[in-house]
Design an enzyme around this catalytic site. Sequence first.
Site, PDB file in Angstrom:
ATOM      1  N   GLY A 147       0.832  -1.176   0.019  1.00 45.78           N
ATOM      2  CA  GLY A 147      -0.060  -0.136  -0.063  1.00 45.78           C
ATOM      3  C   GLY A 147       0.629   1.342   0.115  1.00 45.78           C
ATOM      4  CB  ILE A 148       4.330   1.865  -1.120  1.00 50.37           C
ATOM      5  CG1 ILE A 148       5.457   2.862  -0.638  1.00 50.37           C
ATOM      6  CG2 ILE A 148       4.386   1.676  -2.314  1.00 50.37           C
ATOM      7  CD1 ILE A 148       6.940   2.507  -0.862  1.00 50.37           C
ATOM      8  N   GLY A 192      -0.577   4.557  -1.333  1.00 51.01           N
ATOM      9  CA  GLY A 192      -1.478   5.237  -0.772  1.00 51.01           C
ATOM     10  C   GLY A 192      -1.285   6.368   0.272  1.00 51.01           C
ATOM     11  CD  GLN A 241     -12.789  -0.948  -0.504  1.00 49.16           C
ATOM     12  OE1 GLN A 241     -12.190   0.387  -0.656  1.00 49.16           O
ATOM     13  NE2 GLN A 241     -13.580  -1.023   0.013  1.00 49.16           N
ATOM     14  CB  SER A 250      -9.559   0.282  11.017  1.00 50.34           C
ATOM     15  OG  SER A 250     -10.794   1.093  10.773  1.00 50.34           O
ATOM     16  CD  GLU A 296     -15.589   2.470  10.032  1.00 48.05           C
ATOM     17  OE1 GLU A 296     -16.461   1.582   9.773  1.00 48.05           O
ATOM     18  OE2 GLU A 296     -16.163   3.527  10.330  1.00 48.05           O
ATOM     19  CE1 TYR A 349     -10.997  -0.570   5.699  1.00 47.72           C
ATOM     20  CE2 TYR A 349     -12.081   0.228   7.535  1.00 47.72           C
ATOM     21  CZ  TYR A 349     -11.096   0.058   6.741  1.00 47.72           C
ATOM     22  OH  TYR A 349      -9.685   0.683   7.341  1.00 47.72           O
ATOM     23  CG  HIS A 391      -4.423   8.606   9.944  1.00 40.93           C
ATOM     24  ND1 HIS A 391      -4.987   7.273  10.435  1.00 40.93           N
ATOM     25  CD2 HIS A 391      -3.758   7.706   8.560  1.00 40.93           C
ATOM     26  CE1 HIS A 391      -4.610   6.189   9.705  1.00 40.93           C
ATOM     27  NE2 HIS A 391      -3.739   6.533   8.826  1.00 40.93           N
ATOM     28  CB  VAL A 426     -16.258  12.885   4.798  1.00 43.43           C
ATOM     29  CG1 VAL A 426     -15.514  13.217   5.973  1.00 43.43           C
ATOM     30  CG2 VAL A 426     -17.415  13.964   4.595  1.00 43.43           C
ATOM     31  CB  THR A 427     -11.265  15.135   5.534  1.00 48.45           C
ATOM     32  OG1 THR A 427     -10.580  14.054   4.763  1.00 48.45           O
ATOM     33  CG2 THR A 427     -11.738  14.640   6.979  1.00 48.45           C
ATOM     34  NE  ARG A 466     -20.047   5.768   4.621  1.00 47.32           N
ATOM     35  CZ  ARG A 466     -18.747   6.088   5.093  1.00 47.32           C
ATOM     36  NH1 ARG A 466     -18.207   5.681   6.176  1.00 47.32           N
ATOM     37  NH2 ARG A 466     -17.761   6.775   4.201  1.00 47.32           N
TER      38      ARG A 466
END
Length: 336
Positions: A9-10, A12, A86, A128, A130, A152, A182, A192-193, A281
């Site tokens: 995932g580098i 990302g 993902q 996470s 989440e 997820y 973050h 969203v940010t 959601r």
Amino acid sequence: MKKKALITGITGQDGSYLAEHLLSLGYEVHGLVRRVALEQPESRLSRLQGVLGQIQIQPANLDSYASIFHVFSKQQFDECYHLAAQSFVAESFADGFSTMATNINGTHYVLAALRELQPKCRYYFAGSSEMFGKVRQTPQQETTPFHPRSPYGISKVAGFHLTMNYREAYGMFCCNGILFNHESPRRGFEFVTRKITSGLARIKRGLASELRLGNLEAKRDWGHARDYVKAMHLMLQQPSPDDYVIATGEAHSVREFCELAFSEAGFDYRNYVKKDESVYRPAEVDLLIGDASKAHAALKWRPTVDFTGLVKEMVHSDLATISPVAKDDVAVVSAI
Ligand code: NAP
Ligand code: GDD
């Protein structure tokens, strides 16, 4: 001898900051990248622009055990940071099957290949907040029970337990980071940010007249990605493997993020932000706020960027970079 690290995932947000951090510490940095990304380097490797000449790319895909096994069979690593996933919660409702396949099997493939080929390599899993989902305790700590609310979140709970199981069953140095949200100017546009700061920049440039958002009352504990990747590295430098919550300890709503971002650009968000039921959601995570006291004490880790600093940095970065040629993106981003 230089330490050698592999980052999945580098390409990302986190992978790019972690690569920079490890290079600054003198590491030899390798990045697992899927071949499709290598075919579109300008867009898919854009976050790595500053370090491309200093890192070594290893082509592989989380969906293929053979490709991962091949990477670990070529050379030994001291540390492996497994960040690839993902990572968009909304997409996991749209296609839960591929999210589960990539996030659960992919994590299992990395762990199994490490066990087989280099069991001494230290391993970090990108867990996470989440996983806490419908929270059972506030603020959330390492001991708070999980109650994931999306495919997820479920996939991350499975990854967390796989990581713990490899630690307990095979004595491997496997750590779970339980990172709260973050962000940064490198955040994907669908979150969203960044949707807010990039949408605001388009409004400011006259490319859009409104920003369509879902649940404005959801609260998140938002920190800066540059701070959080330092905690990942610190976890792998400890005498023994463990799991850590990484968070600021402060929660703000999506509405507060809008209010501050728009006011930073001289606007009142109420004139531009429109409610879009289609972005809600099926099961929401209403409030996340982390207690990182274990990381404060054991890792000596502290966040350096607060909510206001984060919002301002993201707003000014997008105001400086979003240009009129980006008009086509408006429909794409506002449809997410
Ligand atoms: P991100 O920007 O979405 O990056 C995800 C990375 O995973 C990208 O490099 C992507 O590669 C790679 N990837 C996806 N599917 C892959 C596959 N099949 N094979 C190989 N690589 C694949 O995510 P991030 O924000 O940096 O987050 C990093 C990790 O931390 C993720 O696991 C995420 O779930 C977790 N996390 C993030 C946060 C947060 O707030 N940012 C919080 C807690 C946990 P491409 O560029 O090719 O798509
Ligand atoms: N994306 C998005 N788009 N979210 C919206 C919108 C919108 O238009 N409107 C409101 N929201 C709300 C979501 O319903 C959610 O409650 C909150 O904003 C944050 O959404 P995201 O920015 O998509 O992030 P997330 O919290 O779902 O997930 C991120 O953080 C997790 C850690 O808690 C991701 O980075 C995950 O990969 C990560 O694990």
